[in-house]
Design a protein around this motif. Structure first.
Motif, PDB file in Angstrom:
ATOM      1  N   MET A   1       1.101  12.613   3.875  1.00  0.00           N
ATOM      2  CA  MET A   1       0.553  11.634   2.931  1.00  0.00           C
ATOM      3  C   MET A   1       1.692  10.687   2.569  1.00  0.00           C
ATOM      4  N   ALA A   2       1.343   9.463   2.168  1.00  0.00           N
ATOM      5  CA  ALA A   2       2.398   8.541   1.718  1.00  0.00           C
ATOM      6  C   ALA A   2       1.833   7.595   0.668  1.00  0.00           C
ATOM      7  N   GLY A   3       2.498   7.559  -0.475  1.00  0.00           N
ATOM      8  CA  GLY A   3       2.074   6.704  -1.593  1.00  0.00           C
ATOM      9  C   GLY A   3       2.957   5.468  -1.672  1.00  0.00           C
ATOM     10  N   ILE A   4       2.326   4.301  -1.615  1.00  0.00           N
ATOM     11  CA  ILE A   4       3.092   3.049  -1.618  1.00  0.00           C
ATOM     12  C   ILE A   4       2.471   2.107  -2.638  1.00  0.00           C
ATOM     13  N   GLY A   5       3.245   1.774  -3.667  1.00  0.00           N
ATOM     14  CA  GLY A   5       2.728   0.868  -4.697  1.00  0.00           C
ATOM     15  C   GLY A   5       3.814  -0.097  -5.115  1.00  0.00           C
ATOM     16  N   PRO A   6       3.424  -1.208  -5.713  1.00  0.00           N
ATOM     17  CA  PRO A   6       4.431  -2.175  -6.155  1.00  0.00           C
ATOM     18  C   PRO A   6       5.225  -1.653  -7.349  1.00  0.00           C
ATOM     19  N   PHE A   7       6.500  -2.028  -7.430  1.00  0.00           N
ATOM     20  CA  PHE A   7       7.271  -1.820  -8.659  1.00  0.00           C
ATOM     21  C   PHE A   7       6.679  -2.732  -9.737  1.00  0.00           C
ATOM     22  N   ILE A   8       6.519  -2.179 -10.941  1.00  0.00           N
ATOM     23  CA  ILE A   8       6.066  -2.980 -12.087  1.00  0.00           C
ATOM     24  C   ILE A   8       7.040  -2.713 -13.231  1.00  0.00           C
ATOM     25  N   PRO A   9       7.656  -3.758 -13.789  1.00  0.00           N
ATOM     26  CA  PRO A   9       8.640  -3.503 -14.839  1.00  0.00           C
ATOM     27  C   PRO A   9       8.004  -2.852 -16.062  1.00  0.00           C
ATOM     28  N   GLN A  10       8.784  -1.995 -16.705  1.00  0.00           N
ATOM     29  CA  GLN A  10       8.339  -1.337 -17.930  1.00  0.00           C
ATOM     30  C   GLN A  10       9.287  -1.804 -19.025  1.00  0.00           C
ATOM     31  N   SER A  11       8.745  -2.266 -20.134  1.00  0.00           N
ATOM     32  CA  SER A  11       9.577  -2.972 -21.124  1.00  0.00           C
ATOM     33  C   SER A  11      10.649  -2.105 -21.774  1.00  0.00           C
ATOM     34  N   ASP A  12      10.494  -0.790 -21.775  1.00  0.00           N
ATOM     35  CA  ASP A  12      11.495   0.065 -22.419  1.00  0.00           C
ATOM     36  C   ASP A  12      12.479   0.671 -21.426  1.00  0.00           C
ATOM     37  N   THR A  13      12.650   0.043 -20.265  1.00  0.00           N
ATOM     38  CA  THR A  13      13.590   0.566 -19.268  1.00  0.00           C
ATOM     39  C   THR A  13      14.682  -0.469 -18.998  1.00  0.00           C
ATOM     40  N   MET A  14      15.742   0.000 -18.317  1.00  0.00           N
ATOM     41  CA  MET A  14      16.834  -0.884 -17.888  1.00  0.00           C
ATOM     42  C   MET A  14      16.353  -2.024 -17.017  1.00  0.00           C
ATOM     43  N   PHE A  15      15.265  -1.799 -16.313  1.00  0.00           N
ATOM     44  CA  PHE A  15      14.773  -2.788 -15.343  1.00  0.00           C
ATOM     45  C   PHE A  15      13.683  -3.691 -15.919  1.00  0.00           C
ATOM     46  N   HIS A  16      13.642  -3.808 -17.257  1.00  0.00           N
ATOM     47  CA  HIS A  16      12.523  -4.555 -17.860  1.00  0.00           C
ATOM     48  C   HIS A  16      12.487  -6.013 -17.450  1.00  0.00           C
ATOM     49  N   ASP A  17      13.661  -6.570 -17.055  1.00  0.00           N
ATOM     50  CA  ASP A  17      13.709  -7.997 -16.726  1.00  0.00           C
ATOM     51  C   ASP A  17      13.473  -8.300 -15.250  1.00  0.00           C
ATOM     52  N   PHE A  18      13.320  -7.248 -14.430  1.00  0.00           N
ATOM     53  CA  PHE A  18      13.087  -7.496 -13.008  1.00  0.00           C
ATOM     54  C   PHE A  18      11.633  -7.894 -12.764  1.00  0.00           C
ATOM     55  N   LYS A  19      11.434  -8.633 -11.675  1.00  0.00           N
ATOM     56  CA  LYS A  19      10.077  -9.073 -11.322  1.00  0.00           C
ATOM     57  C   LYS A  19       9.273  -7.919 -10.726  1.00  0.00           C
ATOM     58  N   ALA A  20       7.973  -7.973 -10.878  1.00  0.00           N
ATOM     59  CA  ALA A  20       7.105  -6.983 -10.219  1.00  0.00           C
ATOM     60  C   ALA A  20       7.100  -7.241  -8.715  1.00  0.00           C
ATOM     61  N   GLY A  21       6.826  -6.198  -7.953  1.00  0.00           N
ATOM     62  CA  GLY A  21       6.682  -6.337  -6.496  1.00  0.00           C
ATOM     63  C   GLY A  21       5.456  -7.170  -6.163  1.00  0.00           C
ATOM     64  N   SER A  22       5.438  -7.722  -4.962  1.00  0.00           N
ATOM     65  CA  SER A  22       4.311  -8.549  -4.540  1.00  0.00           C
ATOM     66  C   SER A  22       3.160  -7.663  -4.049  1.00  0.00           C
ATOM     67  N   PRO A  23       1.940  -7.895  -4.551  1.00  0.00           N
ATOM     68  CA  PRO A  23       0.790  -7.133  -4.053  1.00  0.00           C
ATOM     69  C   PRO A  23       0.570  -7.347  -2.554  1.00  0.00           C
ATOM     70  N   GLN A  24       0.821  -8.586  -2.071  1.00  0.00           N
ATOM     71  CA  GLN A  24       0.616  -8.866  -0.640  1.00  0.00           C
ATOM     72  C   GLN A  24       1.630  -8.088   0.208  1.00  0.00           C
ATOM     73  N   LEU A  25       2.885  -8.095  -0.238  1.00  0.00           N
ATOM     74  CA  LEU A  25       3.906  -7.336   0.501  1.00  0.00           C
ATOM     75  C   LEU A  25       3.560  -5.842   0.497  1.00  0.00           C
ATOM     76  N   THR A  26       2.993  -5.374  -0.620  1.00  0.00           N
ATOM     77  CA  THR A  26       2.575  -3.967  -0.689  1.00  0.00           C
ATOM     78  C   THR A  26       1.500  -3.683   0.360  1.00  0.00           C
ATOM     79  N   VAL A  27       0.547  -4.600   0.508  1.00  0.00           N
ATOM     80  CA  VAL A  27      -0.508  -4.414   1.518  1.00  0.00           C
ATOM     81  C   VAL A  27       0.111  -4.394   2.923  1.00  0.00           C
ATOM     82  N   THR A  28       1.055  -5.279   3.171  1.00  0.00           N
ATOM     83  CA  THR A  28       1.752  -5.277   4.472  1.00  0.00           C
ATOM     84  C   THR A  28       2.393  -3.917   4.734  1.00  0.00           C
TER      85      THR A  28
END
Ligand code: 5AD
Length: 344
Positions: free
Chosen positions: A222-249
């Motif tokens: 099995m393999a789970g592949i999803g976009p990164f989504i920033p979470q406001s209470d983490t170190m990475f809160h300012d990073f952009k979310a992953g692209s849904p299209q790139l995720t589909v690719t």
């Protein structure tokens, strides 16, 4: 022209070039190829699995995850065995025969508690399939959980590049130990799942190519592949979310790498774009995991911001999902949905 037929032998450079050139606009030819391959093995069925997030306590400090141990804003909870059984009873009443229990890395359940819960679930719901997603444990613990009746285990590798892994995790967490766990899971007998986020901080097309090559070599079931989504209470809160299209690719390329694996269209992808979540199904995904965590707790399992599934897990929500799948030519399948993989 990229040689889809030869993807089983594509080099890292070829994959990285393809991802760089086409990743953000998945070509129709790729989506069709991946879809046809899934159809050949599984048909146009999408397996339904009921997800229960039973604890959001976590001893780990993954920089991307809202449940990381340093996040003081989380309202931490644990479901009792009875609450877990109640949630699964609800899922059973909707016809589900496949359950997924997920949690943070919560030491409370080690040393027997989770083993007992697994036994209770298998006693209450004979014939159903049980997947665990509870993180890194010792080999012996994986063995006990398998002996107690758990069938499958999801442990995303997160990134197959050791340096990238260290940029996403605090000192002490290593790719080597992640990969040891994945090997231990297979050895214990589990149907084993790996996977990664798309659009992780510091990610390059080479990293994505390395993820594909890792999947090709490790051959998870099995393999789970999803976009990164920033979470406001983490170190990475300012990073952009992953692209849904790139995720589909990446889902489509993974399907070409792993023809017989089960691949979910992830909640994270549905959170960013419902359209992309359905496109991932056309592109080879064949699992959906509606959330059966008690509603009062769902908001506290905030791995990332704005989490929502493809549909609500109510009678009306599931009926709508079945209709939506039907509209694009797919059937919701409520059986165990075992991956049709060869042993090993
Ligand atoms: N965005 C998307 N997915 C995430 N995960 C953790 N944090 C995030 C985030 N911010 C994923 C990880 C983990 C799984 C349980 O959730 O890949 O393995």
């Amino acid at each position: 022209m990229f040689d889809y037929d030869n993807i089983a032998h594509a080099s890292k450079a070829e994959l990285a070039d393809f991802i760089e050139a086409h990743g953000l606009h998945p070509p129709d030819a790729l989506i069709t190829r991946a879809g046809v391959l899934r159809d050949k093995i599984y048909g146009k069925r999408v397996f339904m699995r009921a997800l229960v997030e039973f604890s959001n306590h976590c001893t780990k400090g993954c920089y991307y995850c809202g449940l990381n141990r340093g996040n003081q804003t989380v309202n931490r909870y644990r479901l009792s065995e009875q609450e877990i059984l109640d949630a699964l009873t609800r899922a059973r009443s909707f016809g589900f025969n496949s359950f997924v229990l997920q949690s943070g890395e919560d030491a409370y359940y080690r040393g027997g508690k989770l083993v007992n819960i697994v036994r209770a679930i298998k006693a209450h719901f004979p014939g159903t399939a049980l997947t665990l997603s509870v993180g890194e444990l010792f080999q012996d613990e994986y063995k006990s959980l398998f002996s107690a009746g758990a069938d499958r285990f999801l442990l995303r590798h997160e990134t197959a590049n050791a340096c990238h892994y260290e940029r996403l995790h605090p000192p002490g967490m290593t790719l080597a130990s992640r990969l040891e766990c994945l090997q231990a899971l297979k050895k214990a007998g589990f149907i084993t799942g790996a996977g990664f986020m798309v659009g992780r901080p510091y990610e390059t097309s080479e990293h994505l190519a390395e993820d594909l090559i890792f999947l090709r070599e490790f051959q998870p079931h099995m393999a789970g592949i999803g976009p990164f989504i920033p979470q406001s209470d983490t170190m990475f809160h300012d990073f952009k979310a992953g692209s849904p299209q790139l995720t589909v690719t990446m889902v489509a390329l993974t399907r070409l790498m792993l023809p017989r694996a089960t691949l979910p269209t992830t909640t994270a992808l549905a959170t960013l774009s419902k359209e992309a979540a359905f496109l991932a199904i056309k592109a080879g995904a064949n699992v959906i995991m509606p959330n059966f965590t008690p509603e009062t707790r769902q908001g506290d399992y905030a791995i990332y911001n704005g989490k929502k599934g493809i549909q609500k897990s109510t009678e009306g929500g599931l009926a709508a999902l079945i209709r939506d799948l039907d509209e694009i030519g797919f059937t919701a399948d409520f059986s165990r949905g075992d991956p049709l993989v060869k042993e090993g």
